[in-house]
Enzyme design. Structure first.
Site, PDB file in Angstrom:
ATOM      1  N   ASP A  39      35.550  12.235  76.640  1.00  0.00           N
ATOM      2  CA  ASP A  39      35.405  11.699  75.553  1.00  0.00           C
ATOM      3  C   ASP A  39      33.677  11.715  74.871  1.00  0.00           C
ATOM      4  OD1 ASP A  39      35.806   9.892  73.391  1.00  0.00           O
ATOM      5  OD2 ASP A  39      35.776   8.067  74.576  1.00  0.00           O
ATOM      6  N   CYS A  79      37.627  10.442  67.888  1.00  0.00           N
ATOM      7  CA  CYS A  79      38.634  10.600  68.721  1.00  0.00           C
ATOM      8  C   CYS A  79      40.200  10.362  68.285  1.00  0.00           C
ATOM      9  CB  CYS A  79      38.621   9.607  69.919  1.00  0.00           C
ATOM     10  SG  CYS A  79      37.884   8.112  69.192  1.00  0.00           S
ATOM     11  N   LYS A 138      42.518   7.515  78.660  1.00  0.00           N
ATOM     12  CA  LYS A 138      42.587   7.072  77.287  1.00  0.00           C
ATOM     13  C   LYS A 138      43.463   7.466  76.163  1.00  0.00           C
ATOM     14  CE  LYS A 138      39.264   6.924  73.273  1.00  0.00           C
ATOM     15  NZ  LYS A 138      37.660   7.348  72.966  1.00  0.00           N
ATOM     16  N   HIS A 140      44.601   6.031  72.767  1.00  0.00           N
ATOM     17  CA  HIS A 140      44.068   5.936  71.478  1.00  0.00           C
ATOM     18  C   HIS A 140      45.020   6.362  70.401  1.00  0.00           C
ATOM     19  CE1 HIS A 140      39.822   5.052  69.582  1.00  0.00           C
ATOM     20  NE2 HIS A 140      40.835   4.349  69.027  1.00  0.00           N
ATOM     21  N   SER A 163      39.499   2.812  73.094  1.00  0.00           N
ATOM     22  CA  SER A 163      38.158   3.380  73.465  1.00  0.00           C
ATOM     23  C   SER A 163      37.614   2.167  74.472  1.00  0.00           C
ATOM     24  CB  SER A 163      37.189   3.595  72.331  1.00  0.00           C
ATOM     25  OG  SER A 163      37.543   4.781  71.696  1.00  0.00           O
ATOM     26  N   ASP A 288      37.136  15.623  73.423  1.00  0.00           N
ATOM     27  CA  ASP A 288      37.630  15.392  72.152  1.00  0.00           C
ATOM     28  C   ASP A 288      36.901  15.565  71.050  1.00  0.00           C
ATOM     29  OD1 ASP A 288      35.908  13.263  72.657  1.00  0.00           O
ATOM     30  OD2 ASP A 288      37.469  11.701  71.957  1.00  0.00           O
ATOM     31  N   ASN A 289      35.555  15.722  71.106  1.00  0.00           N
ATOM     32  CA  ASN A 289      34.639  16.086  69.945  1.00  0.00           C
ATOM     33  C   ASN A 289      33.205  16.035  70.515  1.00  0.00           C
ATOM     34  OD1 ASN A 289      35.400  12.662  69.205  1.00  0.00           O
ATOM     35  ND2 ASN A 289      33.559  13.015  69.723  1.00  0.00           N
TER      36      ASN A 289
END
Length: 493
Positions: A39, A79, A138, A140, A163, A288-289
């Site tokens: 994350d 996310c 997670k 989300h 999150s 995720d980024n």
């Protein structure tokens, strides 16, 4: 500490168009799949991608025994939309998970929105092929009952629904906005029930890792998918880590959390080797980024995306291109690098074909089969004719081959290159030779600008743009009267 870390690693251890349903003959034995999805971890946060401050011996080993992907992209700088893509093989704009009027670009607690149960997830595709599917970490993609992992193809879910920074204390600070006063203690869920109200976030990585090892042990004799979206480094300014790692890195809490993530990865690789299923398991490690980075972008206090340009939460290369390693002893060529463009959208079609199944043909799937890239086939090239960079509803950039074009914009809420009052002229970067996106060559290549502008228009027609719906967009899921996920009442049915 370096010795301590190494001990754990020594045991040997663009918008696509309608795709025809395609299949491939299954291998003698269906492979297992493990996807470790960190994350907010940046491109330059681990040693295989250039970090000199965070010690990642297990990821070094994974790269040494596997294959690095240097142009592996997510589909959003944040996310929720990114996670929608890894689940569905689609741009988040395709499945309506890029923005909603209640939450904006990421889902908040007690949202009425979530991933539409009518979408087909990678877990559902593999279940049809006889796989046991588990998710630890997670989610989300919706905290209400119809949107939970167990309703989206997963046999098992253990983790948090959103999150790590969306706590009850944060909710109280924001008050009535986003129903903040109703946010519950950060819930830990087992399948569709809350089993713990409030959690020690310092123990999340350790706890998740133990559960992941247990899942692997329990399913070692039949094919499985383990989706392992880690909570860390996460969305707080000071990430969490257990006592064994806290205060031990050179870059503060951010580095502590990354070094524990590295340890966690080593635990899984070692377990696969111990059980003798390593040569039948594809492990993908990514994020995720990109990282948000500190105000001083030379600092590593909140991660780094260098040498790429820009912060997470934007359409910069540093937000969309993420550090990725694939490991599959005997199948993925050891110690190799793939410089071709691939994305998280490719996992669903690729896993489907590796499992002997088919790619859904009743809807647009934007991802592609990247088996030749994973296996390092000679001459294998990216399957992408075009790749789109969206910020929520707004198309900001287009990539084809080495070229990335930031389209002219009249207005924008956030942009990695344009400042307020700018944006009337296109920017063109060669993201292969100009890795930091420092030199626009739009003036020198008007023909490329024209070609990419035409591709941008195709994307707008298909996936939409600000105040312009796309003709092939689908809707997110939505329910009435969402309730807080608590010990007493998880959510509506």
């Amino acid at each position: 500490m370096k010795f301590f870390l190494n001990v754990f690693c020594l045991t040997g251890l663009l918008s696509g168009f309608f795709m025809e349903s395609v299949s491939a003959a299954p291998k003698a034995k269906q492979p297992n799949f493990i996807v470790i999805f960190c994350d907010n971890l940046g491109y330059g946060d681990i040693e295989p991608f250039g970090s000199t401050v965070n010690r990642t011996p297990c990821l070094n080993r994974m790269a040494r025994e596997g294959r690095k992907f240097t142009h592996f992209c997510v589909t959003a700088g944040v996310c929720t939309p990114s996670r929608a893509s890894i689940m569905t093989g689609c741009y988040s704009q395709r499945v309506g998970m890029h923005w909603n009027p209640r939450d904006g670009q990421v889902l908040r607690p007690i949202s009425p929105y979530g991933l539409n149960p009518e979408e087909i997830t990678v877990a559902e595709v593999l279940k049809k092929q006889g796989y046991t599917t588990g998710m630890i970490g997670k989610w989300h993609l919706g905290d209400q009952q119809p949107f939970l992992p167990t309703k989206q193809g997963f046999d098992y879910f253990y983790g948090i629904p959103y999150s790590d920074d969306m706590t009850q204390a944060v909710g109280k600070r924001i008050g009535d906005r986003l129903d903040g006063n109703r946010w519950p203690p950060l819930p830990v869920m087992l399948n569709d029930k809350v089993i713990k109200a409030g959690v020690d976030r310092n123990l999340l990585t350790k706890d998740y890792t133990e559960k992941a090892v247990e899942f692997i042990e329990q399913n070692k004799d039949h094919p499985f998918l383990l989706y392992f979206p880690q909570a860390m480094p996460g969305s707080t300014s000071k990430p969490f880590a257990s006592e064994a790692f806290r205060g031990k890195s050179k870059s503060g809490p951010w580095g502590d959390s990354i070094e524990e993530l590295d340890w966690s990865t080593g635990q899984l690789l070692d377990k696969l080797v111990e059980l003798g299923i390593d040569e039948n398991t594809l492990v993908i490690w990514t994020s995720d980024n990109g990282s948000p980075m500190a105000k001083d972008m030379n600092s590593t206090a909140r991660g780094t995306n260098k040498p790429l340009n820009g912060r997470g939460y934007t359409t910069a290369e540093g937000a969309f291109r993420v550090p990725t390693i694939m490991w599959w002893p005997g199948t993925v060529p050891a110690g190799t690098v793939c410089n071709e463009l691939a994305t998280t959208m490719d996992l669903l079609p690729t896993f489907a074909l590796l499992a002997g199944g088919t790619v859904p043909s009743d809807r647009i799937i934007d991802g592609h089969d990247i088996r030749p890239l994973i296996e390092g086939k000679s001459g294998a090239k990216t399957p992408y004719h075009v790749f789109y960079y969206y910020a929520m509803e707004q198309l900001q950039a287009v990539r084809k081959g080495p070229w990335k074009l930031f389209v002219p914009l009249k207005e924008f809420s956030r942009h990695p290159h344009f400042k307020k009052g700018e944006g009337s002229k296109p920017l063109l970067f060669n993201v292969e030779t100009d890795i930091s996106s420092e030199h626009s060559v739009a003036a020198q290549h008007p023909e490329i600008v024209k070609e990419l502008m035409a591709l941008a228009e195709k994307g707008r027609a298909d996936l939409g743009d600000t105040n312009r719906p796309g003709v092939n967009q689908r809707s997110a899921g939505k329910i009435e009267n969402p309730v807080p996920p608590t010990l007493n009442t998880t959510s509506t049915k």
